[in-house]
Design a protein around this motif. Structure first.
Motif, PDB file in Angstrom:
ATOM      1  N   ASN A  19      -0.703   7.736  -1.706  1.00 52.25           N
ATOM      2  CA  ASN A  19      -1.169   6.427  -2.179  1.00 52.25           C
ATOM      3  C   ASN A  19      -0.537   6.020  -3.508  1.00 52.25           C
ATOM      4  OD1 ASN A  19      -2.715   5.977   0.086  1.00 52.25           O
ATOM      5  ND2 ASN A  19      -4.586   6.772  -0.829  1.00 52.25           N
ATOM      6  N   PRO A  20      -0.439   6.925  -4.501  1.00 47.50           N
ATOM      7  CA  PRO A  20       0.219   6.524  -5.752  1.00 47.50           C
ATOM      8  C   PRO A  20       1.683   6.110  -5.548  1.00 47.50           C
ATOM      9  CG  PRO A  20      -1.041   8.529  -6.097  1.00 47.50           C
ATOM     10  CD  PRO A  20      -1.029   8.264  -4.623  1.00 47.50           C
ATOM     11  N   GLU A  21       2.365   6.744  -4.591  1.00 46.03           N
ATOM     12  CA  GLU A  21       3.765   6.387  -4.332  1.00 46.03           C
ATOM     13  C   GLU A  21       3.861   5.028  -3.627  1.00 46.03           C
ATOM     14  OE1 GLU A  21       6.193   7.929  -5.758  1.00 46.03           O
ATOM     15  OE2 GLU A  21       4.785   9.422  -6.505  1.00 46.03           O
ATOM     16  N   VAL A  22       2.950   4.782  -2.707  1.00 43.77           N
ATOM     17  CA  VAL A  22       2.933   3.482  -2.030  1.00 43.77           C
ATOM     18  C   VAL A  22       2.648   2.381  -3.044  1.00 43.77           C
ATOM     19  CG1 VAL A  22       1.717   2.067  -0.314  1.00 43.77           C
ATOM     20  CG2 VAL A  22       2.339   4.432   0.224  1.00 43.77           C
ATOM     21  N   ALA A  23       1.779   2.667  -4.013  1.00 43.70           N
ATOM     22  CA  ALA A  23       1.443   1.676  -5.042  1.00 43.70           C
ATOM     23  C   ALA A  23       2.653   1.303  -5.891  1.00 43.70           C
ATOM     24  CB  ALA A  23       0.313   2.206  -5.920  1.00 43.70           C
ATOM     25  N   LYS A  24       3.666   2.172  -5.928  1.00 45.40           N
ATOM     26  CA  LYS A  24       4.880   1.893  -6.712  1.00 45.40           C
ATOM     27  C   LYS A  24       5.844   0.946  -5.992  1.00 45.40           C
ATOM     28  CE  LYS A  24       4.849   6.383  -9.013  1.00 45.40           C
ATOM     29  NZ  LYS A  24       5.566   7.670  -9.158  1.00 45.40           N
ATOM     30  N   ILE A  25       5.627   0.728  -4.709  1.00 42.88           N
ATOM     31  CA  ILE A  25       6.501  -0.186  -3.967  1.00 42.88           C
ATOM     32  C   ILE A  25       6.235  -1.599  -4.471  1.00 42.88           C
ATOM     33  CG2 ILE A  25       7.073  -1.120  -1.689  1.00 42.88           C
ATOM     34  CD1 ILE A  25       6.126   1.536  -0.491  1.00 42.88           C
ATOM     35  N   SER A  26       7.285  -2.341  -4.719  1.00 45.37           N
ATOM     36  CA  SER A  26       7.120  -3.687  -5.272  1.00 45.37           C
ATOM     37  C   SER A  26       6.318  -4.575  -4.327  1.00 45.37           C
ATOM     38  CB  SER A  26       8.486  -4.326  -5.552  1.00 45.37           C
ATOM     39  OG  SER A  26       9.092  -4.719  -4.337  1.00 45.37           O
ATOM     40  N   SER A  27       5.598  -5.519  -4.903  1.00 44.98           N
ATOM     41  CA  SER A  27       4.786  -6.430  -4.081  1.00 44.98           C
ATOM     42  C   SER A  27       5.673  -7.255  -3.150  1.00 44.98           C
ATOM     43  CB  SER A  27       3.920  -7.336  -4.954  1.00 44.98           C
ATOM     44  OG  SER A  27       4.718  -8.099  -5.828  1.00 44.98           O
ATOM     45  N   ASP A  28       6.892  -7.554  -3.587  1.00 48.71           N
ATOM     46  CA  ASP A  28       7.821  -8.295  -2.724  1.00 48.71           C
ATOM     47  C   ASP A  28       8.188  -7.472  -1.492  1.00 48.71           C
ATOM     48  OD1 ASP A  28       7.839 -10.458  -4.433  1.00 48.71           O
ATOM     49  OD2 ASP A  28       9.732  -9.901  -5.401  1.00 48.71           O
ATOM     50  N   GLU A  29       8.434  -6.164  -1.683  1.00 52.51           N
ATOM     51  CA  GLU A  29       8.787  -5.306  -0.557  1.00 52.51           C
ATOM     52  C   GLU A  29       7.598  -5.135   0.392  1.00 52.51           C
ATOM     53  OE1 GLU A  29      10.770  -0.968   0.516  1.00 52.51           O
ATOM     54  OE2 GLU A  29      10.537  -1.517  -1.585  1.00 52.51           O
ATOM     55  N   VAL A  30       6.409  -4.968  -0.164  1.00 50.94           N
ATOM     56  CA  VAL A  30       5.211  -4.844   0.673  1.00 50.94           C
ATOM     57  C   VAL A  30       5.019  -6.116   1.494  1.00 50.94           C
ATOM     58  CG1 VAL A  30       2.685  -4.662   0.643  1.00 50.94           C
ATOM     59  CG2 VAL A  30       4.067  -3.154  -0.799  1.00 50.94           C
ATOM     60  N   SER A  31       5.182  -7.269   0.857  1.00 50.35           N
ATOM     61  CA  SER A  31       5.052  -8.550   1.571  1.00 50.35           C
ATOM     62  C   SER A  31       6.085  -8.658   2.683  1.00 50.35           C
ATOM     63  CB  SER A  31       5.214  -9.728   0.607  1.00 50.35           C
ATOM     64  OG  SER A  31       4.153  -9.740  -0.312  1.00 50.35           O
ATOM     65  N   ALA A  32       7.302  -8.221   2.405  1.00 50.24           N
ATOM     66  CA  ALA A  32       8.368  -8.270   3.416  1.00 50.24           C
ATOM     67  C   ALA A  32       8.043  -7.350   4.591  1.00 50.24           C
ATOM     68  CB  ALA A  32       9.705  -7.890   2.792  1.00 50.24           C
ATOM     69  N   LEU A  33       7.494  -6.182   4.309  1.00 45.86           N
ATOM     70  CA  LEU A  33       7.127  -5.250   5.378  1.00 45.86           C
ATOM     71  C   LEU A  33       5.990  -5.815   6.225  1.00 45.86           C
ATOM     72  CD1 LEU A  33       7.253  -1.837   3.462  1.00 45.86           C
ATOM     73  CD2 LEU A  33       8.819  -2.604   5.263  1.00 45.86           C
ATOM     74  N   ARG A  34       5.017  -6.420   5.569  1.00 48.47           N
ATOM     75  CA  ARG A  34       3.883  -7.003   6.304  1.00 48.47           C
ATOM     76  C   ARG A  34       4.317  -8.183   7.164  1.00 48.47           C
ATOM     77  NH1 ARG A  34      -0.623  -6.856   1.529  1.00 48.47           N
ATOM     78  NH2 ARG A  34      -1.234  -4.680   1.846  1.00 48.47           N
ATOM     79  N   ALA A  35       5.311  -8.912   6.705  1.00 46.83           N
ATOM     80  CA  ALA A  35       5.745 -10.119   7.405  1.00 46.83           C
ATOM     81  C   ALA A  35       6.718  -9.842   8.540  1.00 46.83           C
ATOM     82  CB  ALA A  35       6.389 -11.093   6.401  1.00 46.83           C
ATOM     83  N   ASP A  36       7.325  -8.665   8.543  1.00 44.43           N
ATOM     84  CA  ASP A  36       8.378  -8.374   9.526  1.00 44.43           C
ATOM     85  C   ASP A  36       8.085  -7.043  10.219  1.00 44.43           C
ATOM     86  OD1 ASP A  36      10.756  -7.693  10.869  1.00 44.43           O
ATOM     87  OD2 ASP A  36      12.004  -8.607   9.320  1.00 44.43           O
ATOM     88  N   LYS A  37       7.583  -7.120  11.455  1.00 41.95           N
ATOM     89  CA  LYS A  37       7.216  -5.906  12.187  1.00 41.95           C
ATOM     90  C   LYS A  37       8.390  -4.950  12.336  1.00 41.95           C
ATOM     91  CE  LYS A  37       3.336  -6.987  15.162  1.00 41.95           C
ATOM     92  NZ  LYS A  37       2.884  -7.084  16.543  1.00 41.95           N
ATOM     93  N   ALA A  38       9.595  -5.486  12.539  1.00 42.60           N
ATOM     94  CA  ALA A  38      10.767  -4.632  12.718  1.00 42.60           C
ATOM     95  C   ALA A  38      11.051  -3.829  11.442  1.00 42.60           C
ATOM     96  CB  ALA A  38      11.987  -5.463  13.102  1.00 42.60           C
ATOM     97  N   LYS A  39      10.914  -4.463  10.276  1.00 39.83           N
ATOM     98  CA  LYS A  39      11.128  -3.745   9.009  1.00 39.83           C
ATOM     99  C   LYS A  39      10.062  -2.684   8.792  1.00 39.83           C
ATOM    100  CE  LYS A  39      13.593  -7.200   6.333  1.00 39.83           C
ATOM    101  NZ  LYS A  39      13.590  -8.079   5.152  1.00 39.83           N
ATOM    102  N   LEU A  40       8.819  -3.028   9.113  1.00 42.85           N
ATOM    103  CA  LEU A  40       7.730  -2.065   8.965  1.00 42.85           C
ATOM    104  C   LEU A  40       7.946  -0.883   9.900  1.00 42.85           C
ATOM    105  CD1 LEU A  40       5.033  -1.155   7.806  1.00 42.85           C
ATOM    106  CD2 LEU A  40       3.896  -2.587   9.532  1.00 42.85           C
TER     107      LEU A  40
END
Length: 110
Positions: A19-40
């Motif tokens: 969880n602490p490592e996931v929290a370090k992922i930028s909010s832009d990258e998290v948003s991109a992963l949530r928006a694009d199933k293929a990237k996730l």
């Protein structure tokens, strides 16, 4: 489709960023992963290898290339009594799943 791949009998080992490592992922990258199933899907596939590896297996395998569900390989090494995937420390989770094992990872495989 990742869901259908993981429903397979495997065996698989999933290296879950803590969880602490996931929290370090930028909010832009998290948003991109949530928006694009293929990237996730690709992100998750990079953290999933073919084979059933308990922590002890990782410690006795020597340097080894492991095949991920993305088709790429990651390198397993050991140093100072710890296992590493792509230089990222694997912690001793040994969480049993019906088709493999889950371990925490102190980082994100890129």
């Amino acid at each position: 489709d990742l869901a259908s791949a993981l429903k397979d009998s495997g065996p698989f080992t999933f290296f879950s960023p803590s969880n602490p490592e996931v929290a370090k992922i930028s909010s832009d990258e998290v948003s991109a992963l949530r928006a694009d199933k293929a990237k996730l899907c690709s992100f998750l596939q990079k953290h999933t290898v073919l084979g059933r590896y308990k922590y002890q297996d990782l410690m006795t395998a020597g340097e080894k290339k492991l095949l991920t569900l993305s088709g790429a390989t990651v390198t397993l090494t050991q140093n100072d009594g710890k296992a590493y995937i792509e230089g990222i420390e694997v912690t001793r989770s040994d969480i049993a799943a019906s088709n493999g094992w889950i371990h925490d990872l102190k980082g994100v495989i890129r």
